[in-house]
Motif scaffolding. Structure first.
Motif, short mmCIF file in Angstrom:
data_model
loop_
_atom_site.label_atom_id
_atom_site.label_comp_id
_atom_site.label_asym_id
_atom_site.label_seq_id
_atom_site.Cartn_x
_atom_site.Cartn_y
_atom_site.Cartn_z
N GLU A 1 0.98 -22.57 -43.62
CA GLU A 1 -0.18 -22.64 -42.63
C GLU A 1 -0.03 -23.97 -42.03
OE1 GLU A 1 -3.17 -21.20 -40.75
OE2 GLU A 1 -1.90 -20.01 -42.16
N PRO A 2 0.10 -24.12 -40.73
CA PRO A 2 0.35 -23.08 -39.74
C PRO A 2 2.10 -23.14 -39.63
CG PRO A 2 -0.11 -25.00 -38.47
CD PRO A 2 -0.43 -25.31 -39.97
N ASP A 3 2.84 -22.09 -39.14
CA ASP A 3 4.14 -21.90 -39.30
C ASP A 3 4.70 -22.58 -37.60
OD1 ASP A 3 3.24 -19.86 -37.85
OD2 ASP A 3 4.63 -18.64 -38.62
N ARG A 4 3.72 -22.51 -36.86
CA ARG A 4 3.95 -23.04 -35.47
C ARG A 4 2.88 -24.29 -35.06
NH1 ARG A 4 5.99 -18.11 -35.66
NH2 ARG A 4 8.10 -17.74 -34.38
N LEU A 5 3.49 -25.49 -34.80
CA LEU A 5 2.46 -26.46 -34.44
C LEU A 5 2.88 -27.56 -33.69
CD1 LEU A 5 2.42 -28.92 -37.78
CD2 LEU A 5 3.82 -26.94 -37.58
N ALA A 6 2.25 -28.43 -33.13
CA ALA A 6 2.93 -29.43 -32.14
C ALA A 6 3.34 -30.71 -33.01
CB ALA A 6 1.68 -30.22 -31.24
N ARG A 7 4.13 -31.40 -32.62
CA ARG A 7 4.81 -32.74 -33.35
C ARG A 7 3.73 -33.41 -33.81
NH1 ARG A 7 8.62 -37.12 -30.43
NH2 ARG A 7 8.77 -38.77 -32.20
N THR B 1 12.98 -17.44 -47.92
CA THR B 1 12.68 -18.61 -46.97
C THR B 1 12.04 -18.50 -45.75
OG1 THR B 1 14.74 -17.80 -45.79
CG2 THR B 1 15.16 -19.30 -47.65
N SER B 2 11.46 -19.35 -45.38
CA SER B 2 10.61 -19.45 -44.26
C SER B 2 11.16 -20.62 -43.02
CB SER B 2 9.01 -19.74 -44.62
OG SER B 2 8.64 -18.84 -45.68
N ARG B 3 10.43 -20.52 -41.88
CA ARG B 3 10.68 -21.38 -41.13
C ARG B 3 9.54 -21.87 -40.35
NH1 ARG B 3 15.09 -19.10 -36.56
NH2 ARG B 3 15.93 -21.23 -36.75
N ILE B 4 9.62 -23.00 -39.85
CA ILE B 4 8.30 -23.72 -39.19
C ILE B 4 8.87 -24.29 -37.97
CG2 ILE B 4 6.44 -25.43 -39.37
CD1 ILE B 4 7.02 -25.33 -42.69
N TRP B 5 8.20 -23.86 -36.90
CA TRP B 5 8.74 -24.36 -35.64
C TRP B 5 7.57 -25.48 -35.15
CZ3 TRP B 5 9.26 -19.41 -37.18
CH2 TRP B 5 10.47 -18.93 -36.68
N VAL B 6 8.20 -26.92 -35.09
CA VAL B 6 7.69 -27.90 -34.52
C VAL B 6 7.63 -28.11 -33.23
CG1 VAL B 6 7.11 -30.50 -34.99
CG2 VAL B 6 7.81 -28.92 -36.96
N TYR B 7 6.82 -27.96 -32.14
CA TYR B 7 6.71 -28.10 -30.66
C TYR B 7 6.86 -29.55 -30.41
CZ TYR B 7 5.93 -22.93 -31.09
OH TYR B 7 5.69 -21.63 -31.36
N PRO B 8 7.29 -29.48 -29.14
CA PRO B 8 7.02 -31.09 -28.52
C PRO B 8 5.41 -31.24 -28.38
CG PRO B 8 8.65 -29.55 -27.35
CD PRO B 8 8.04 -28.79 -28.12
N ARG B 9 5.24 -32.82 -28.12
CA ARG B 9 3.85 -32.87 -27.68
C ARG B 9 3.61 -32.42 -26.43
NH1 ARG B 9 4.79 -38.20 -30.39
NH2 ARG B 9 3.85 -38.16 -32.57
N THR B 10 2.41 -32.10 -25.91
CA THR B 10 2.17 -31.96 -24.62
C THR B 10 1.05 -33.02 -23.95
OG1 THR B 10 0.14 -30.46 -25.27
CG2 THR B 10 2.36 -29.38 -24.86
N LEU C 1 7.86 -21.76 -26.40
CA LEU C 1 7.88 -23.06 -26.95
C LEU C 1 8.63 -23.00 -28.25
CD1 LEU C 1 3.97 -23.47 -27.01
CD2 LEU C 1 5.67 -24.76 -25.65
N ASP C 2 9.14 -21.58 -28.79
CA ASP C 2 10.07 -21.64 -29.99
C ASP C 2 11.25 -22.05 -29.33
OD1 ASP C 2 8.18 -20.59 -31.78
OD2 ASP C 2 9.00 -18.46 -31.48
N LEU C 3 11.71 -21.80 -28.14
CA LEU C 3 12.91 -22.19 -27.46
C LEU C 3 13.00 -23.62 -27.27
CD1 LEU C 3 15.70 -21.34 -26.24
CD2 LEU C 3 14.58 -21.01 -24.20
N LEU C 4 11.81 -24.14 -26.99
CA LEU C 4 11.82 -25.70 -26.72
C LEU C 4 11.90 -26.39 -28.06
CD1 LEU C 4 9.02 -26.33 -24.22
CD2 LEU C 4 11.47 -26.86 -24.01
#
Length: 396
Positions: free
Chosen positions: A60-66, A155-164, A297-300
């Motif tokens: 929590e969460p599994d997608r977030l900004a850097r 297993t789990s994956r966490i996507w760390v997005y770039p800053r905007t 954002l996942d692709l980034l």
């Protein structure tokens, strides 16, 4: 389960002593050999008596900004009937392109049928995809003869997005008429796009009764505002385009990812169609942004500069050919580094199919700054500088 060097030595030595004792009639040697083999047998039994664990993992969460915080929570249940579990497990947590890092998970006197929760923070100081799990339990006997490692849970994956960075301006719209003319307009131009099945909430005045009578179900006309800008972001993920790259790490490429994420955020705010493509061929989007932001954002987060796989690098040439044949928008934004400045002519050649072509050149300033003819060149040092330069454009 594997035997250690100590265990292998003890087993070989014990067998040799036992054989020599019986062969030459030395009972003391036989006793020593039997004791060594008995110790090895005890170690095997100790390793075989493993705890039965059920592991549930939540992120929590599994997608977030850097730079934002994310927490992994493990719920470990001892499903064994007898015996409490007391040991320290290790959970894998790290990027796929880095050596595996483990986080200690202490389990102290976990009785049968009971469970415990263990949480730990995830390092999000870098953009990318973090692999978490599985939980690994390593058991070793007191003498260090046998080691048994077992994995528990998924297993789990966490996507760390770039800053905007905030971008206020968006390109002007282009109105496309049936005879192929392209005209910039300040207001919307609603035109027929396609027919689709009726869903609850559609206005009855949009029902196409003639088609509905033919197919036997209600069909409605869907319209499209052709003046809305349709953005295409082409991100250069060729390794040679980023001369500051060290391994898979490039500060200039991180800046380009931040620039792309900022454009995606601006499109999200305006509800504009957008497509993100990598020079290597991977793409996401192609529709209204509110339903496709996660894929973009996942692709980034997953993008990394990669070298060519043998022979001449034609990835950018192939990408421009695809964009020329299947133009998914009217405003092209190409993001590259100083190493890709020599190939700006390929992108400039798209000035015909795309009414507006923008080149974002990311990286530190140099004495001889690259030039690009026929396109709008935005020169920036990092992602924040790119947002400021973008907003400084007075006319698209």
């Amino acid at each position: 389960m594997r035997i250690t060097l100590r265990g292998a030595g003890l087993g070989i030595g014990g067998a040799a002593l036992l054989g020599a004792g019986y062969r030459f009639g030395y009972p003391d040697l036989a006793v020593l050999g039997s004791t060594a083999l008995a110790a090895l047998g005890y170690a095997l039994g100790h390793a075989a008596l493993r705890p039965r664990l059920a592991v549930t993992r939540t992120v929590e969460p599994d997608r977030l900004a850097r730079g934002e915080s994310s927490t992994v929570t493990l719920t470990v249940r001892n499903t064994s009937r007898l015996g409490a579990a007391t040991f320290i497990a290790h959970d894998r947590c790290g990027r796929a392109d880095e050596p595996a890092r483990t986080v200690p998970v202490p389990l102290l006197r976990l009785r049968p049928g009971r469970d415990t929760d263990v949480s730990y923070p995830v390092p999000t100081d870098r953009r990318g995809v973090i692999e978490v799990g599985p939980l690994q339990v390593v058991r070793r006997d007191p003498l260090g003869l046998i080691t048994a490692a077992r994995s528990h849970g998924d297993t789990s994956r966490i996507w760390v997005y770039p800053r905007t960075h905030p971008i206020r301006a968006v390109p002007a719209g282009v109105s496309r008429s049936l005879d192929g003319r392209l005209d910039r307009v300040p207001h919307g131009a609603i035109t027929f796009d396609t027919l689709r099945e009726y869903v609850i909430g559609d206005e009855l005045r949009h029902v196409h009764w003639r088609t509905s009578a033919k197919v036997g179900e209600l069909m409605v006309r869907e319209h499209l505002d052709t003046s809305l800008p349709q953005l295409v972001v082409l991100l250069d993920d060729r390794a040679d385009s980023w001369p500051d790259r060290a391994g898979t790490r490039s500060e200039a490429f991180e800046a380009a990812c931040e620039a792309a994420a900022s454009i995606v955020a601006a499109a999200t705010r305006e509800d504009l169609p957008i497509t993100l493509q990598l020079a290597s061929g991977t793409a996401a989007g192609g529709g209204r942004i509110r339903g496709a932001a996660r894929a973009l954002l996942d692709l980034l987060a997953e993008a990394e500069p990669a070298p060519a796989t043998g022979g001449e690098d034609t990835r950018l040439l192939d990408a421009t050919r695809r964009l020329r044949q299947h133009r998914p928008g009217d405003t092209l934004v190409y993001l590259t580094g100083l190493g890709g400045a020599a190939d700006l002519g390929l992108v400039s050649g798209l000035r015909g199919p795309f009414p507006s072509v923008v080149v974002g050149l990311l990286g530190p300033r140099v004495l001889e700054e690259p030039q690009a003819a026929g396109v709008l060149l935005l020169r920036a040092h990092d992602g924040e500088d790119f947002a400021a330069v973008w907003d400084g454009v007075t006319r698209w």
